[in-house]
Scaffold this active site. Structure first.
Site, PDB file in Angstrom:
ATOM      1  N   LYS A 155      -9.566  -1.741   2.079  1.00 44.10           N
ATOM      2  CA  LYS A 155      -9.429  -0.702   2.889  1.00 44.10           C
ATOM      3  C   LYS A 155     -10.039   0.527   2.574  1.00 44.10           C
ATOM      4  CE  LYS A 155      -6.995  -3.315   5.523  1.00 44.10           C
ATOM      5  NZ  LYS A 155      -5.744  -3.968   5.159  1.00 44.10           N
ATOM      6  N   GLU A 212       0.212 -20.195  21.638  1.00 43.80           N
ATOM      7  CA  GLU A 212       0.234 -19.912  23.070  1.00 43.80           C
ATOM      8  C   GLU A 212      -0.458 -18.965  23.493  1.00 43.80           C
ATOM      9  OE1 GLU A 212       1.253 -22.225  24.417  1.00 43.80           O
ATOM     10  OE2 GLU A 212       2.779 -23.495  23.508  1.00 43.80           O
ATOM     11  N   ARG A 260       0.938  -1.214   0.034  1.00 43.36           N
ATOM     12  CA  ARG A 260      -0.023   0.014  -0.098  1.00 43.36           C
ATOM     13  C   ARG A 260       0.892   1.041   0.157  1.00 43.36           C
ATOM     14  NH1 ARG A 260      -1.779   1.151   4.320  1.00 43.36           N
ATOM     15  NH2 ARG A 260      -1.159  -1.099   5.385  1.00 43.36           N
ATOM     16  N   ASP A 307      -9.310  -9.605   8.808  1.00 44.12           N
ATOM     17  CA  ASP A 307      -8.767  -8.175   8.721  1.00 44.12           C
ATOM     18  C   ASP A 307      -9.853  -7.103   9.107  1.00 44.12           C
ATOM     19  OD1 ASP A 307      -6.370  -6.801   7.938  1.00 44.12           O
ATOM     20  OD2 ASP A 307      -7.535  -6.321   6.253  1.00 44.12           O
ATOM     21  N   THR A 357      -4.416 -12.248  11.135  1.00 42.22           N
ATOM     22  CA  THR A 357      -4.563 -13.672  10.574  1.00 42.22           C
ATOM     23  C   THR A 357      -4.126 -14.668  11.383  1.00 42.22           C
ATOM     24  OG1 THR A 357      -4.166 -12.481   8.254  1.00 42.22           O
ATOM     25  CG2 THR A 357      -4.285 -14.870   8.374  1.00 42.22           C
ATOM     26  N   SER A 383      -1.285  -3.610  10.520  1.00 42.89           N
ATOM     27  CA  SER A 383      -0.685  -4.437   9.181  1.00 42.89           C
ATOM     28  C   SER A 383       0.520  -5.062   9.594  1.00 42.89           C
ATOM     29  CB  SER A 383      -0.604  -3.453   8.103  1.00 42.89           C
ATOM     30  OG  SER A 383      -1.762  -2.797   7.699  1.00 42.89           O
ATOM     31  N   HIS A 433     -10.416  -2.221  11.763  1.00 45.11           N
ATOM     32  CA  HIS A 433      -9.312  -2.987  11.252  1.00 45.11           C
ATOM     33  C   HIS A 433      -8.977  -3.944  12.175  1.00 45.11           C
ATOM     34  CE1 HIS A 433      -4.823  -3.130   9.476  1.00 45.11           C
ATOM     35  NE2 HIS A 433      -5.700  -3.973   9.104  1.00 45.11           N
ATOM     36  N   CYS A 453       1.074  -7.333  11.892  1.00 43.45           N
ATOM     37  CA  CYS A 453       1.046  -7.497  13.418  1.00 43.45           C
ATOM     38  C   CYS A 453       0.294  -8.804  14.045  1.00 43.45           C
ATOM     39  CB  CYS A 453       0.774  -6.149  14.010  1.00 43.45           C
ATOM     40  SG  CYS A 453       1.989  -5.013  13.726  1.00 43.45           S
ATOM     41  N   TYR A 476      -1.673  -3.429  -6.435  1.00 45.40           N
ATOM     42  CA  TYR A 476      -1.589  -4.437  -5.683  1.00 45.40           C
ATOM     43  C   TYR A 476      -2.479  -4.244  -4.385  1.00 45.40           C
ATOM     44  CZ  TYR A 476       1.485  -7.326  -2.634  1.00 45.40           C
ATOM     45  OH  TYR A 476       1.610  -8.481  -1.955  1.00 45.40           O
ATOM     46  N   ARG A 500       1.967 -12.296  -0.412  1.00 42.16           N
ATOM     47  CA  ARG A 500       0.710 -12.613   0.370  1.00 42.16           C
ATOM     48  C   ARG A 500       0.040 -13.691  -0.401  1.00 42.16           C
ATOM     49  NH1 ARG A 500      -1.753  -8.464   4.225  1.00 42.16           N
ATOM     50  NH2 ARG A 500       0.038  -6.993   4.540  1.00 42.16           N
TER      51      ARG A 500
HETATM   52  P1  GTP Z   1      -2.234  -7.492   7.573  1.00 41.23           P
HETATM   53  O1  GTP Z   1      -3.058  -8.744   6.784  1.00 41.23           O
HETATM   54  O2  GTP Z   1      -1.249  -6.907   7.043  1.00 41.23           O
HETATM   55  O3  GTP Z   1      -3.261  -6.732   8.143  1.00 41.23           O
HETATM   56  O4  GTP Z   1      -1.665  -8.452   8.698  1.00 41.23           O
HETATM   57  P2  GTP Z   1      -1.960  -9.173   9.940  1.00 41.23           P
HETATM   58  O5  GTP Z   1      -2.177  -8.300  10.985  1.00 41.23           O
HETATM   59  O6  GTP Z   1      -3.086 -10.094   9.725  1.00 41.23           O
HETATM   60  O7  GTP Z   1      -0.584  -9.998  10.268  1.00 41.23           O
HETATM   61  P3  GTP Z   1      -0.467 -11.515  10.137  1.00 41.23           P
HETATM   62  O8  GTP Z   1      -1.441 -12.370  10.925  1.00 41.23           O
HETATM   63  O9  GTP Z   1      -0.252 -11.990   8.811  1.00 41.23           O
HETATM   64  O10 GTP Z   1       1.279 -11.539  10.880  1.00 41.23           O
HETATM   65  C1  GTP Z   1       2.094 -10.825  10.303  1.00 41.23           C
HETATM   66  C2  GTP Z   1       3.343 -11.554  10.663  1.00 41.23           C
HETATM   67  O11 GTP Z   1       3.624 -11.429  11.968  1.00 41.23           O
HETATM   68  C3  GTP Z   1       3.669 -13.027  10.386  1.00 41.23           C
HETATM   69  O12 GTP Z   1       5.156 -13.095   9.803  1.00 41.23           O
HETATM   70  C4  GTP Z   1       3.447 -13.737  11.583  1.00 41.23           C
HETATM   71  O13 GTP Z   1       4.298 -14.851  11.365  1.00 41.23           O
HETATM   72  C5  GTP Z   1       4.004 -12.613  12.604  1.00 41.23           C
HETATM   73  N1  GTP Z   1       3.190 -13.167  13.955  1.00 41.23           N
HETATM   74  C6  GTP Z   1       1.921 -13.527  13.952  1.00 41.23           C
HETATM   75  N2  GTP Z   1       1.435 -13.951  15.204  1.00 41.23           N
HETATM   76  C7  GTP Z   1       2.646 -13.754  15.976  1.00 41.23           C
HETATM   77  C8  GTP Z   1       3.015 -13.909  17.277  1.00 41.23           C
HETATM   78  O14 GTP Z   1       2.181 -14.254  18.056  1.00 41.23           O
HETATM   79  N3  GTP Z   1       4.353 -14.011  17.717  1.00 41.23           N
HETATM   80  C9  GTP Z   1       5.233 -13.673  16.950  1.00 41.23           C
HETATM   81  N4  GTP Z   1       6.535 -13.312  17.143  1.00 41.23           N
HETATM   82  N5  GTP Z   1       4.968 -13.282  15.620  1.00 41.23           N
HETATM   83  C10 GTP Z   1       3.798 -13.288  15.289  1.00 41.23           C
HETATM   84  C1  SPV Z   2      -2.994  -4.333   5.404  1.00 40.98           C
HETATM   85  O1  SPV Z   2      -2.039  -3.579   4.920  1.00 40.98           O
HETATM   86  O2  SPV Z   2      -3.620  -4.090   6.540  1.00 40.98           O
HETATM   87  C2  SPV Z   2      -3.660  -5.550   4.753  1.00 40.98           C
HETATM   88  C3  SPV Z   2      -3.050  -5.820   3.306  1.00 40.98           C
HETATM   89  O3  SPV Z   2      -4.374  -6.036   4.959  1.00 40.98           O
HETATM   90  S1  SPV Z   2      -3.814  -4.537   2.395  1.00 40.98           S
HETATM   91  O4  SPV Z   2      -4.914  -5.245   1.450  1.00 40.98           O
HETATM   92  O5  SPV Z   2      -2.716  -4.258   1.115  1.00 40.98           O
HETATM   93  O6  SPV Z   2      -4.243  -3.313   2.941  1.00 40.98           O
HETATM   94 MN    MN Z   3      -4.874  -5.472   7.328  1.00 37.94          MN
END
Ligand code: GTP
Ligand code: SPV
Ligand code: MN
Length: 638
Positions: free
Chosen positions: A264, A548, A111, A331, A311, A306, A284, A308, A255, A422
């Site tokens: 978004k 965990e 983005r 999301d 998912t 994002s 979000h 963090c 993208y 992704r």
């Molecule tokens: P967007 O789709 O961008 O909104 O991201 P998201 O908030 O869905 O993040 P996602 O769950 O895809 O995690 C992003 C990264 O953080 C990945 O590389 C995960 O492996 C890592 N991650 C997620 N949960 C944890 C956790 O509990 N501990 C650690 N150390 N890393 C984590």
């Molecule tokens: C984010 O960046 O929070 C996402 C991916 O979920 S995007 O669809 O590119 O916004």
């Molecule tokens: Mn997101």
């Protein structure tokens, strides 16, 4: 409405004539544009008058060779896949069933927040008082004349030689009272195919439009330039929103959130404006259902910035015996109090556009069980046998091709998969998708989590003392920057409510809206702040995370049940000693994980004050200043 004010009258007349030609050949061209589609597309006549007018105006502006109205059929999908292979946009991943690899232009990978704008008559509708006329960290404003100019400089004739696709889509299950409809016009078959995964598209949406003609107009073009197979125009990319007109216009990027305009742009930026007007929340947030060993099921929503962990939490496999997690969304949450005072949430999406790196059988086995069929992977690495690989999946196989299409091995000091690579996969095929994920009235929310990547100072979990304190926690959230947008380095940024890039209106007004939620007879969810990412002095994560995290959710549920398993701290409530279940976890430095360093928190309070002053100013609700003073006083006296 598209705005032609800045385009000379005779030009408009000429382009409208061209469009007539384009539209009149729609039917015949359908066969060439989307070869192999066995059903004819719904005719333009099937569009409601408003929808038709939007299509005609867009065609007049963009001058495509063909117009194709998407019906959402399987035949249409396979024709799009066929076309994208011919154009070099996708290649099949032969190791899996109906899986595809896309490699973008290396300049179009995330983005672009700096080129994302909200348009309104008054700047203050968008930008808090403290930043009027200046650059704001809480969104970019564009005035109506500049908006017109940006469109006029980019869109006339931008679809020449291309097909213009018309995608009727629904955010939320078609027909749910919480759902909303959009029509995205795009020249990217990749966007059409992705929208088909991420939203509900096609004839059934057109049918719903006949009951209620309201829809959000979304116009998208990838623009001219880019690499073979991935047209784009990164230098001139711009993403515009005009909430008063229900309009989104995006140019130059193919993208993710830049181009899949339901996500978004609609569900959060326009959604937040609609939500404020109509008295609900567009956030979000992931939504998960969790069943405890006694068989009681609750739903939790969680806002993390994002990349963090949304998912991952939404699909987590609990390590605690007897617990079960089911996924409603990963999301975005649209939430509204029902007539019984229960906060109900729907996931407006239909798929997951998830971060690939870090996803593995250990960290997220459910995602791994979801993504190896019917999925488009973008910017991941490719294995020799037609499979995918990314950092964090396990040891790297021999002879990888990296996301740029170059040979790769572990000695290279560049990642094989782009950090923001992704998967785009249908939610319905997630093995733990919740039975109620498409429920029209939504699922009842018991708790809201907020969180971010905080390497230092911030405890694993803190419960807000009350709603107002919870809103302050959201307002003062910070997190390390990630690859999901163009920010570089690991700088800790303010990201209130994980919405910083997604506010559709003035953040001060957003806070007032949140503060207005508690009303008589409403059951307010408890609010918590979590941090899975605290590190030791040696730079190691102090908490194992992933499955965990169920231990933290267990404590959340016990607090929702009114158990006194908490203790007071300057920041709010944390688990009483011995009340967070860490049985079997081995060595966990609970003291460091929950420590609240006074010097850190005095600095944090100063940083929050600076942010509130410099970025919000007089639009900040007084309650937030009160909460900041409580925080400061508590920390000083600790
Ligand atoms: P967007 O789709 O961008 O909104 O991201 P998201 O908030 O869905 O993040 P996602 O769950 O895809 O995690 C992003 C990264 O953080 C990945 O590389 C995960 O492996 C890592 N991650 C997620 N949960 C944890 C956790 O509990 N501990 C650690 N150390 N890393 C984590
Ligand atoms: C984010 O960046 O929070 C996402 C991916 O979920 S995007 O669809 O590119 O916004
Ligand atoms: Mn997101």
């Amino acid at each position: 409405m598209l705005h032609f004010k800045t385009i000379p009258e005779d030009y408009v007349r000429k382009t409208v004539q061209c469009a007539q030609v384009a539209l009149s050949c729609t039917r015949a061209s359908h066969q060439t544009a989307v070869r192999g589609a066995n059903k004819p597309a719904p005719q333009l006549a099937a569009l409601t008058p408003k929808a038709r007018s939007f299509v005609e105006r867009s065609a007049a502006l963009c001058q495509p060779d063909h117009v194709h109205v998407c019906d959402g059929s399987e035949g249409e999908a396979s024709a799009l896949l066929h076309l994208m292979q011919q154009q070099g946009t996708l290649k099949p991943l032969t190791k899996y069933e109906n899986c595809w690899l896309a490699r973008t232009d290396p300049a179009d990978v995330a983005r672009v927040e700096s080129r994302t704008f909200i348009c309104s008559e008054k700047e203050r509708d968008v930008i808090p008082a403290a930043r009027l006329g200046q650059k704001s960290a809480l969104g970019n404003y564009i005035a109506p004349p500049d908006y017109e100019k940006v469109v006029a400089d980019r869109f006339p004739g931008c679809m020449r030689g291309r097909t213009m696709y018309v995608i009727p889509f629904s955010m939320g299950p078609v027909g749910s009272p919480l759902s909303k409809i959009g029509i995205e016009i795009t020249d990217s078959p990749y966007v059409v195919y992705s929208m088909r995964v991420m939203t509900r598209i096609g004839s059934k949406v057109l049918e719903a439009l006949r009951q209620d003609e309201t829809f959000v107009r979304c116009l998208h073009s990838v623009g001219t330039g880019g690499v073979p197979g991935w047209p784009c125009d990164p230098q001139r990319t711009v993403i515009l929103h005009r909430p008063v007109d229900n309009e989104i216009i995006s140019y130059g990027s193919g993208y993710g959130g830049n181009s899949l305009l339901g996500k978004k742009c609609f569900a959060l930026r326009l959604g937040s404006v609609l939500a404020r007007r109509e008295g609900w929340l567009a956030e979000h947030m992931l939504i998960l259902g969790i069943t405890d060993p006694k068989g009681r099921k609750r739903y939790i929503a969680a806002a993390f910035p994002s990349a963090c962990g949304k998912t991952n939490l939404a699909m987590m496999t609990p390590s605690l015996p007897g617990y079960k997690v089911e996924c409603v969304g990963d999301d975005i949450a649209w939430m509204k109090f029902d007539s019984n005072g229960v906060l109900r949430a729907i996931n407006p999406e239909n798929g997951f556009f998830g971060v690939a790196p870090g996803t593995s059988a250990d960290t997220n086995p459910i995602a791994m069980a979801t993504v190896f069929k019917n999925t488009v992977f973008t910017n991941v690495a490719e294995t020799q046998d037609g499979g995918v690989w990314w950092e964090g999946m396990g040891s790297a196989p021999e002879n990888l091709t990296d996301w740029k299409g170059q040979p790769w091995n572990a000695n290279k000091n560049t990642p094989a998969a782009h950090p923001n690579s992704r998967f785009c996969t249908p939610a319905g095929q997630c093995p733990i998708i919740d039975g109620d994920w498409e429920s029209a009235e939504g699922v009842p929310i018991s708790a809201i989590l907020l969180g971010g990547r905080r390497p230092a100072g911030v405890p694993l979990i803190v419960e807000a003392r009350d709603w107002k304190h919870g809103v302050f926690m959201g307002a003062s959230m910070r997190s390390e920057a990630t690859a999901a947008a163009e920010h570089s380095g690991k700088v800790v940024m303010h990201d209130p409510f994980a919405m910083r890039p997604f506010f559709g209106y003035n953040f001060g007004d957003y806070l007032k809206h949140w503060l207005s939620m508690p009303q008589p007879k409403r059951q307010m969810p408890k609010i918590f702040h979590v941090n899975w990412f605290r590190k030791s002095d040696e730079g190691k994560f102090l908490w194992p995370g992933f499955g965990e995290n169920s231990r933290v959710l267990e404590w959340v549920l016990r607090r929702c049940d009114g158990e006194t398993c908490h203790q007071e701290t300057p920041l709010g409530f944390i688990p009483k000693d011995g009340e967070l279940n860490i049985k079997g976890l081995g060595d966990i430095d609970m003291k460091q994980l929950f420590s609240i360093p006074q010097d850190f928190w005095l600095k944090e309070a100063d940083a929050i004050e600076k942010y509130f002053k410099e970025e919000v100013g007089e639009d900040l609700p007084k309650e937030m200043w009160d909460e900041l003073e409580i925080l400061r006083k508590n920390v000083k006296h600790s």
